[in-house]
Structures are given as C-alpha cells and as structure tokens.
Design a protein around this motif. Sequence first.
Motif, PDB file in Angstrom:
ATOM      1  N   GLN A  11       0.851  -1.180   0.000  1.00  0.00           N
ATOM      2  CA  GLN A  11       0.000   0.000   0.000  1.00  0.00           C
ATOM      3  C   GLN A  11       0.893   1.238   0.000  1.00  0.00           C
ATOM      4  OE1 GLN A  11      -3.747   0.054   1.271  1.00  0.00           O
ATOM      5  NE2 GLN A  11      -3.660   2.099   0.400  1.00  0.00           N
ATOM      6  N   VAL A  12       0.621   2.106  -0.966  1.00  0.00           N
ATOM      7  CA  VAL A  12       1.342   3.372  -1.028  1.00  0.00           C
ATOM      8  C   VAL A  12       0.328   4.477  -0.745  1.00  0.00           C
ATOM      9  CG1 VAL A  12       2.745   4.914  -2.429  1.00  0.00           C
ATOM     10  CG2 VAL A  12       2.928   2.436  -2.745  1.00  0.00           C
ATOM     11  N   THR A  13       0.672   5.398   0.145  1.00  0.00           N
ATOM     12  CA  THR A  13      -0.263   6.441   0.515  1.00  0.00           C
ATOM     13  C   THR A  13       0.471   7.755   0.729  1.00  0.00           C
ATOM     14  OG1 THR A  13      -2.097   6.976   2.002  1.00  0.00           O
ATOM     15  CG2 THR A  13      -0.137   6.034   3.007  1.00  0.00           C
ATOM     16  N   GLN A  14      -0.278   8.827   0.670  1.00  0.00           N
ATOM     17  CA  GLN A  14       0.286  10.141   0.949  1.00  0.00           C
ATOM     18  C   GLN A  14       0.223  10.402   2.449  1.00  0.00           C
ATOM     19  OE1 GLN A  14       1.598  12.469  -1.131  1.00  0.00           O
ATOM     20  NE2 GLN A  14       1.388  11.150  -2.920  1.00  0.00           N
ATOM     21  N   GLN A  37       7.259  -3.990  11.310  1.00  0.00           N
ATOM     22  CA  GLN A  37       8.703  -4.174  11.184  1.00  0.00           C
ATOM     23  C   GLN A  37       9.229  -3.119  10.222  1.00  0.00           C
ATOM     24  OE1 GLN A  37      10.042  -7.848   9.328  1.00  0.00           O
ATOM     25  NE2 GLN A  37      11.834  -7.919  10.660  1.00  0.00           N
ATOM     26  N   ILE A  38       9.938  -2.152  10.784  1.00  0.00           N
ATOM     27  CA  ILE A  38      10.607  -1.165   9.952  1.00  0.00           C
ATOM     28  C   ILE A  38      11.762  -1.868   9.254  1.00  0.00           C
ATOM     29  CG2 ILE A  38      11.944   0.979  10.007  1.00  0.00           C
ATOM     30  CD1 ILE A  38      10.148   1.777  12.422  1.00  0.00           C
ATOM     31  N   LEU A  39      12.023  -1.472   8.018  1.00  0.00           N
ATOM     32  CA  LEU A  39      13.007  -2.152   7.188  1.00  0.00           C
ATOM     33  C   LEU A  39      14.322  -2.369   7.924  1.00  0.00           C
ATOM     34  CD1 LEU A  39      13.492  -3.247   4.321  1.00  0.00           C
ATOM     35  CD2 LEU A  39      14.430  -1.006   3.720  1.00  0.00           C
ATOM     36  N   GLY A  40      14.748  -3.617   7.981  1.00  0.00           N
ATOM     37  CA  GLY A  40      16.036  -3.950   8.585  1.00  0.00           C
ATOM     38  C   GLY A  40      16.030  -4.026  10.094  1.00  0.00           C
ATOM     39  N   GLN A  41      14.852  -3.844  10.708  1.00  0.00           N
ATOM     40  CA  GLN A  41      14.788  -3.861  12.168  1.00  0.00           C
ATOM     41  C   GLN A  41      13.957  -5.047  12.656  1.00  0.00           C
ATOM     42  OE1 GLN A  41      13.859  -0.064  13.935  1.00  0.00           O
ATOM     43  NE2 GLN A  41      14.933   1.076  12.325  1.00  0.00           N
ATOM     44  N   ALA A  88       6.501   0.825   6.879  1.00  0.00           N
ATOM     45  CA  ALA A  88       7.002  -0.410   7.488  1.00  0.00           C
ATOM     46  C   ALA A  88       6.230  -1.584   6.895  1.00  0.00           C
ATOM     47  CB  ALA A  88       6.802  -0.387   9.009  1.00  0.00           C
ATOM     48  N   MET A  89       6.674  -2.782   7.248  1.00  0.00           N
ATOM     49  CA  MET A  89       5.854  -3.976   7.000  1.00  0.00           C
ATOM     50  C   MET A  89       4.943  -4.152   8.208  1.00  0.00           C
ATOM     51  SD  MET A  89       6.341  -5.762   4.195  1.00  0.00           S
ATOM     52  CE  MET A  89       6.060  -7.502   4.516  1.00  0.00           C
ATOM     53  N   TYR A  90       3.685  -4.408   7.957  1.00  0.00           N
ATOM     54  CA  TYR A  90       2.733  -4.646   9.034  1.00  0.00           C
ATOM     55  C   TYR A  90       2.282  -6.098   8.942  1.00  0.00           C
ATOM     56  CZ  TYR A  90       2.665   0.294  10.062  1.00  0.00           C
ATOM     57  OH  TYR A  90       3.042   1.562  10.433  1.00  0.00           O
ATOM     58  N   GLY A 105       2.254 -10.217   5.526  1.00  0.00           N
ATOM     59  CA  GLY A 105       2.570  -8.810   5.717  1.00  0.00           C
ATOM     60  C   GLY A 105       2.005  -7.901   4.643  1.00  0.00           C
ATOM     61  N   THR A 106       1.828  -6.651   5.014  1.00  0.00           N
ATOM     62  CA  THR A 106       1.502  -5.567   4.083  1.00  0.00           C
ATOM     63  C   THR A 106       2.623  -4.543   4.180  1.00  0.00           C
ATOM     64  OG1 THR A 106      -0.897  -5.793   4.249  1.00  0.00           O
ATOM     65  CG2 THR A 106      -0.036  -3.642   3.579  1.00  0.00           C
ATOM     66  N   ARG A 107       3.219  -4.260   3.041  1.00  0.00           N
ATOM     67  CA  ARG A 107       4.252  -3.208   3.030  1.00  0.00           C
ATOM     68  C   ARG A 107       3.568  -1.868   2.855  1.00  0.00           C
ATOM     69  NH1 ARG A 107       9.296  -2.797   3.025  1.00  0.00           N
ATOM     70  NH2 ARG A 107       9.684  -4.999   2.607  1.00  0.00           N
ATOM     71  N   LEU A 108       3.669  -1.012   3.849  1.00  0.00           N
ATOM     72  CA  LEU A 108       3.079   0.329   3.782  1.00  0.00           C
ATOM     73  C   LEU A 108       4.185   1.334   3.481  1.00  0.00           C
ATOM     74  CD1 LEU A 108       0.665   2.268   4.176  1.00  0.00           C
ATOM     75  CD2 LEU A 108       1.318   2.410   6.590  1.00  0.00           C
TER      76      LEU A 108
END
Lengths: 111, 110
Positions: A11-14, A37-41, A88-90, A105-108
């Motif tokens: 999902q891409v959002t403003q 999960q924030i990328l790489g964390q 992040a990934m949710y 997961g959903t990548r936001l």
Amino acid sequence: EPEVTQTPSHQVTQMGQEVILRCVPISNHLYFYWYRQILGQKVEFLVSFYNNEISEKSEIFDDQFSVERPDGSNFTLKIRSTKLEDSAMYFCASSWTRREFFGPGTRLTVL
Amino acid sequence: GQQLNQSPQSMFIQEGEDVSMNCTSSSIFNTWLWYKQDPGEGPVLLIALYKAGELTSNGRLTAQFGITRKDSFLNISASIPSDVGIYFCAGQEAGNQFYFGTGTSLTVIP
C-alpha cells in the motif's frame, strides 16, 4: 494447512491519509495481533485483540491507530493520519494456544 | 519495552556446519518461540517452547527453553543453503504480548 492472509500486499499512501490494512486470521483462532517491522529492524508488537476488545497495546499504538473485527473473519488495522515514519511492514498474527502464526505482511509506504 | 538480546547478530557458515544462536532477557518468560523470516515475507514459526528446560526438535532444528526462563537457544545441524534467512526469537511473559529479539542473519556458503 490454514494460514493467515493479509491484503493488500503493498500500500502506497500520501502522508496524512488514512489507511486500512486487512487480515483474515486462521478460522479457529481466538487471539489476534498486529506487529510492524521497519526495514532492517526487529518485529515490534503493536496490539493484541481478544474477545472483541484490545487486550494489550504497546507505546507505538497511539491514538492514530485502531483495530476492528468487523465480522467473523476479518481483522483490520486503521491508521488515521499516516506519517512518514509509519512506513514499514505490518504483520497480522493469530493464535489459539501460545503459538502465533504470522501473515505474509503488508508493506506500507508513506510518501 | 522489554529487550531481548539475540546473538550473534549475523553468521556466515559453510554448508554442512552446525549453527547455534541464543536469546536472553532480563525478565522471566512463559513461552519462547523461534521464527525464520525470508526477505519480504512474514515470520514462519519453527519451534514453540512452553516449559523451563524443555528441549524440542523440528527436523534439523533443536531449541531449548532455559532453566532460568530467561534464555533460549536454537541449534541448526548440518546446515543447507535454504537455511539462509533471519532467525528471530520471541518471548512471552504472563500477558499476550510477545517480544521479539533483534534477529540473527544466517548466510550459508555452499
């Protein structure tokens, strides 16, 4: 084998927009969770849900977040006014006993 | 929040070697879970541990719930290339919340 499913996958959002992330937990599970999960964390707990109410939430889960189980199968996470740092990934998870099964997961991405 | 220390942070090993990683916490846990995560995917549950001292295997994987209830380890024997990924421990206190470790990145060199 039953599995947790999540939509959308990306999902891409403003910034400032509301997003709803959807999950279908495993059907006989009673406990539901959202993690991010924030990328790489590492994976971070957001909230757990049982018996139609929040049972635990972390400091991350502030007033801009809400969860709902609108029917017998879906479990949603709403972010009211997205911020850049919400990217992040949710992951949704569900459990019956003390074994949590995660969705894909959903990548936001917040722009 | 609760901090789980997972080590090592990363490992580079030859195919066929054994692997060992562990997690420690400052709190007592009732449950330890071990997950593997491939890039862009959700964590996949490998092993669940519910009692202090419990030793559980899943194929080439073996995990133990520490006697003090503050630690757990995961061993992988005879590693193969598909073992590559990030391994996370997760611990649960009395409530519902699971706390995740920082992950161990495993690279297996054929």
